[in-house]
Design a protein around this motif. Structure first.
Motif, mmCIF file in Angstrom:
data_model
loop_
_atom_site.group_PDB
_atom_site.id
_atom_site.type_symbol
_atom_site.label_atom_id
_atom_site.label_comp_id
_atom_site.label_asym_id
_atom_site.label_seq_id
_atom_site.Cartn_x
_atom_site.Cartn_y
_atom_site.Cartn_z
ATOM 1 N N SER A 121 2.204 9.226 13.031
ATOM 2 C CA SER A 121 3.138 10.336 12.901
ATOM 3 C C SER A 121 2.609 11.445 12.001
ATOM 4 N N SER A 122 1.851 11.091 10.942
ATOM 5 C CA SER A 122 1.423 12.128 9.996
ATOM 6 C C SER A 122 -0.045 12.012 9.601
ATOM 7 N N VAL A 123 -0.426 10.907 8.937
ATOM 8 C CA VAL A 123 -1.795 10.773 8.456
ATOM 9 C C VAL A 123 -2.489 9.616 9.157
ATOM 10 N N MET A 124 -3.791 9.547 8.998
ATOM 11 C CA MET A 124 -4.565 8.475 9.620
ATOM 12 C C MET A 124 -4.231 7.130 8.995
ATOM 13 N N ASN A 125 -4.072 6.137 9.845
ATOM 14 C CA ASN A 125 -3.880 4.761 9.419
ATOM 15 C C ASN A 125 -4.831 3.874 10.209
ATOM 16 N N SER A 126 -4.744 2.575 10.003
ATOM 17 C CA SER A 126 -5.591 1.643 10.730
ATOM 18 C C SER A 126 -4.779 0.409 11.091
ATOM 19 N N PHE A 127 -4.648 0.143 12.370
ATOM 20 C CA PHE A 127 -3.878 -0.990 12.892
ATOM 21 C C PHE A 127 -4.786 -2.218 12.905
ATOM 22 N N PHE A 128 -4.393 -3.270 12.172
ATOM 23 C CA PHE A 128 -5.289 -4.414 12.005
ATOM 24 C C PHE A 128 -4.495 -5.717 11.958
ATOM 25 N N ILE A 129 -4.778 -6.606 12.917
ATOM 26 C CA ILE A 129 -4.292 -7.987 12.906
ATOM 27 C C ILE A 129 -5.539 -8.867 12.936
ATOM 28 N N PRO A 130 -6.011 -9.370 11.794
ATOM 29 C CA PRO A 130 -7.282 -10.103 11.750
ATOM 30 C C PRO A 130 -7.365 -11.266 12.721
ATOM 31 N N ALA A 131 -6.265 -11.963 12.967
ATOM 32 C CA ALA A 131 -6.295 -13.115 13.868
ATOM 33 C C ALA A 131 -6.415 -12.711 15.325
ATOM 34 N N LEU A 132 -6.156 -11.435 15.629
ATOM 35 C CA LEU A 132 -6.112 -10.977 17.011
ATOM 36 C C LEU A 132 -7.358 -10.205 17.421
ATOM 37 N N GLY B 134 -0.234 -8.779 9.897
ATOM 38 C CA GLY B 134 -0.750 -7.492 10.346
ATOM 39 C C GLY B 134 -0.514 -6.457 9.269
ATOM 40 N N PHE B 135 -1.399 -5.474 9.183
ATOM 41 C CA PHE B 135 -1.258 -4.476 8.115
ATOM 42 C C PHE B 135 -2.089 -3.243 8.431
ATOM 43 N N SER B 136 -1.963 -2.251 7.567
ATOM 44 C CA SER B 136 -2.799 -1.055 7.668
ATOM 45 C C SER B 136 -4.036 -1.258 6.810
ATOM 46 N N ALA B 137 -5.203 -1.013 7.398
ATOM 47 C CA ALA B 137 -6.459 -1.199 6.668
ATOM 48 C C ALA B 137 -7.052 0.131 6.218
ATOM 49 N N ASN B 138 -6.242 1.191 6.227
ATOM 50 C CA ASN B 138 -6.727 2.508 5.809
ATOM 51 C C ASN B 138 -5.707 3.115 4.850
ATOM 52 N N TYR B 139 -6.137 3.445 3.637
ATOM 53 C CA TYR B 139 -5.215 3.956 2.616
ATOM 54 C C TYR B 139 -4.515 5.214 3.100
ATOM 55 N N GLY C 140 -1.454 6.523 1.260
ATOM 56 C CA GLY C 140 -0.485 7.046 0.305
ATOM 57 C C GLY C 140 0.203 5.977 -0.520
ATOM 58 N N ALA C 141 1.286 6.378 -1.168
ATOM 59 C CA ALA C 141 1.939 5.543 -2.177
ATOM 60 C C ALA C 141 2.442 4.219 -1.624
ATOM 61 N N GLY C 142 2.977 4.208 -0.398
ATOM 62 C CA GLY C 142 3.539 2.982 0.153
ATOM 63 C C GLY C 142 2.577 2.161 0.972
ATOM 64 N N PHE C 143 1.287 2.436 0.859
ATOM 65 C CA PHE C 143 0.284 1.764 1.685
ATOM 66 C C PHE C 143 0.286 0.248 1.499
ATOM 67 N N SER C 144 0.421 -0.226 0.271
ATOM 68 C CA SER C 144 0.320 -1.667 0.009
ATOM 69 C C SER C 144 1.437 -2.460 0.674
ATOM 70 N N GLY C 145 2.569 -1.835 0.948
ATOM 71 C CA GLY C 145 3.669 -2.538 1.594
ATOM 72 C C GLY C 145 3.732 -2.327 3.090
ATOM 73 N N PRO D 291 9.357 9.317 5.060
ATOM 74 C CA PRO D 291 8.608 8.308 4.302
ATOM 75 C C PRO D 291 9.524 7.362 3.534
ATOM 76 N N SER D 292 9.237 6.075 3.645
ATOM 77 C CA SER D 292 9.975 5.039 2.917
ATOM 78 C C SER D 292 9.056 3.846 2.729
ATOM 79 N N GLU D 293 9.341 3.041 1.721
ATOM 80 C CA GLU D 293 8.471 1.922 1.384
ATOM 81 C C GLU D 293 9.171 0.585 1.608
ATOM 82 N N ARG D 294 8.365 -0.392 2.073
ATOM 83 C CA ARG D 294 8.800 -1.783 2.245
ATOM 84 C C ARG D 294 10.101 -1.872 3.055
ATOM 85 N N GLU D 295 10.064 -1.272 4.226
ATOM 86 C CA GLU D 295 11.211 -1.280 5.117
ATOM 87 C C GLU D 295 11.436 -2.686 5.695
#
Length: 341
Positions: A174-185, A211-216, A218-223, A262-266
């Motif tokens: 929607s806004s900035v670059m991210n990275s879609f990553f499911i290591p098991a898949l 599954g998570f984002s592997a590209n930083y 912003g502030a809510g990246f870790s969640g 933007p919202s964190e840990r939805e």
């Protein structure tokens, strides 16, 4: 000295116990694509160790063999060349580079994420009647939106797929670059605004995977994490029915604009219905109906553009020759605007 030996043994034993309990997902994945990628890591590492281990061993051997206190070692200050030694030193790395290059070339094509799958795993081909499951992925700040166009549902921070059924991911942001990553898949794939990337994969074992984002981003990246469920066909049908019974309502364009904030840990959300054109609008950045879609802008540009630059492009095109059927027809684009615009 005895105490140090016991301490060393205790530390080694503790390390072995801790490592025995590890389950490295990259080396023990549940999807065929991730399995092949993990094998590439092992093969590449082994090939490089063919050089690294002898070099380390010889470094230690030379340091010990030619130490100052060893008077029996041969001293040859004028020695400078050995054809046999040069061949041994350069031939092995050259062969390893050739092997790595061949493996890279082959795997780059066979594991192309845009290429549809050719097999379920090393022993099974994909049945002819199998239809891939399509999932449209949108990276938001800071959550994941998954749209299932065939099922007409959408979820936030939860993904599911049947075991042994190919999955076709369409990925954007929607806004900035991210990275879609499911290591098991499978390996990570970038998600970028205004662009669509693709990933074809399959999960071969049932279970719950991370599954998570592997590209930083912003502030809510870790969640920015979600659960991926590998289910049986019956389990997946039940999961779809569970989503369809969700109380979050239809995911319309208006509701999406609120979700996009933007919202964190939805928490996980289930939308029993979703606007059929939502993903296309997100991809073309025209969820707001007052905005022109990117694909429409590109169509106008392809037809000659607008304003003075567009008029110049159209006017400088080669005139259409009525005598020749091969000459491309000239296209014109017009628009009206106020002086303020």
């Amino acid at each position: 000295m005895h105490i140090l030996k016991n301490l060393r043994r205790a530390l080694l034993l503790l390390s072995a116990m801790l490592l025995a309990g590890c389950n490295t997902v990259l080396m023990n994945p549940s999807g065929d694509i991730a399995h092949q990628q993990g094998r590439l890591i092992v093969v590449s590492t082994v090939l490089m160790l063919i050089i690294i281990i002898p070099v380390i061993a010889l470094t230690i051997f030379f340091a010990w063999r030619y130490r100052q206190s060893n008077k029996e070692a041969t001293y040859s200050p004028d020695w400078d060349h050995s054809t046999q030694l040069e061949l041994a030193i350069w031939a092995a790395p050259l062969l390893i580079i050739i092997a790595l290059g061949a493996i890279t070339w082959i795997s780059t094509h066979t594991l192309d994420p845009y290429q549809p799958l050719r097999r379920l795993d090393a022993q099974r081909a994909i049945p002819a009647e199998t239809k891939p499951l399509t999932v449209e992925v949108v990276a938001l700040d800071w959550k994941w939106l998954f749209i299932y166009p065939e099922q007409g549902i959408a979820t936030v921070n939860e993904l599911a797929a049947p075991v042994d059924r190919p999955i076709s991911f369409k990925i954007t942001a929607s806004s900035v670059m991210n990275s879609f990553f499911i290591p098991a898949l499978a390996g990570q794939i970038y998600a970028m605004p205004g662009m669509e990337t693709k990933l074809h994969a399959v999960i071969n074992k049932p279970g719950e995977f991370e599954g998570f984002s592997a590209n930083y981003s912003g502030a809510g990246f870790s969640g920015m994490r979600f659960k991926f469920h590998g289910l049986s066909n019956e389990g997946f049908d039940q999961w779809v029915q569970k989503v369809k019974s969700g109380k979050d309502g239809e995911l319309s364009r208006e509701l999406y604009k609120k979700l996009e904030v933007p919202s964190e840990r939805e928490p996980v959300r289930h939308y029993p219905t979703v606007a059929s054109d939502l993903y296309d609008a997100i991809l073309n950045q025209c969820v707001d109906r007052n905005k022109m879609c990117m694909k429409e802008m590109m169509a106008i540009d392809a037809g000659g553009g607008m304003g003075k630059p567009g008029a110049f492009n159209v006017a400088t095109k080669q005139a259409w020759d009525i005598e020749s059927l091969d000459t491309p027809k000239r296209k014109y684009v017009t628009a009206m605007c106020t002086t303020e615009e």
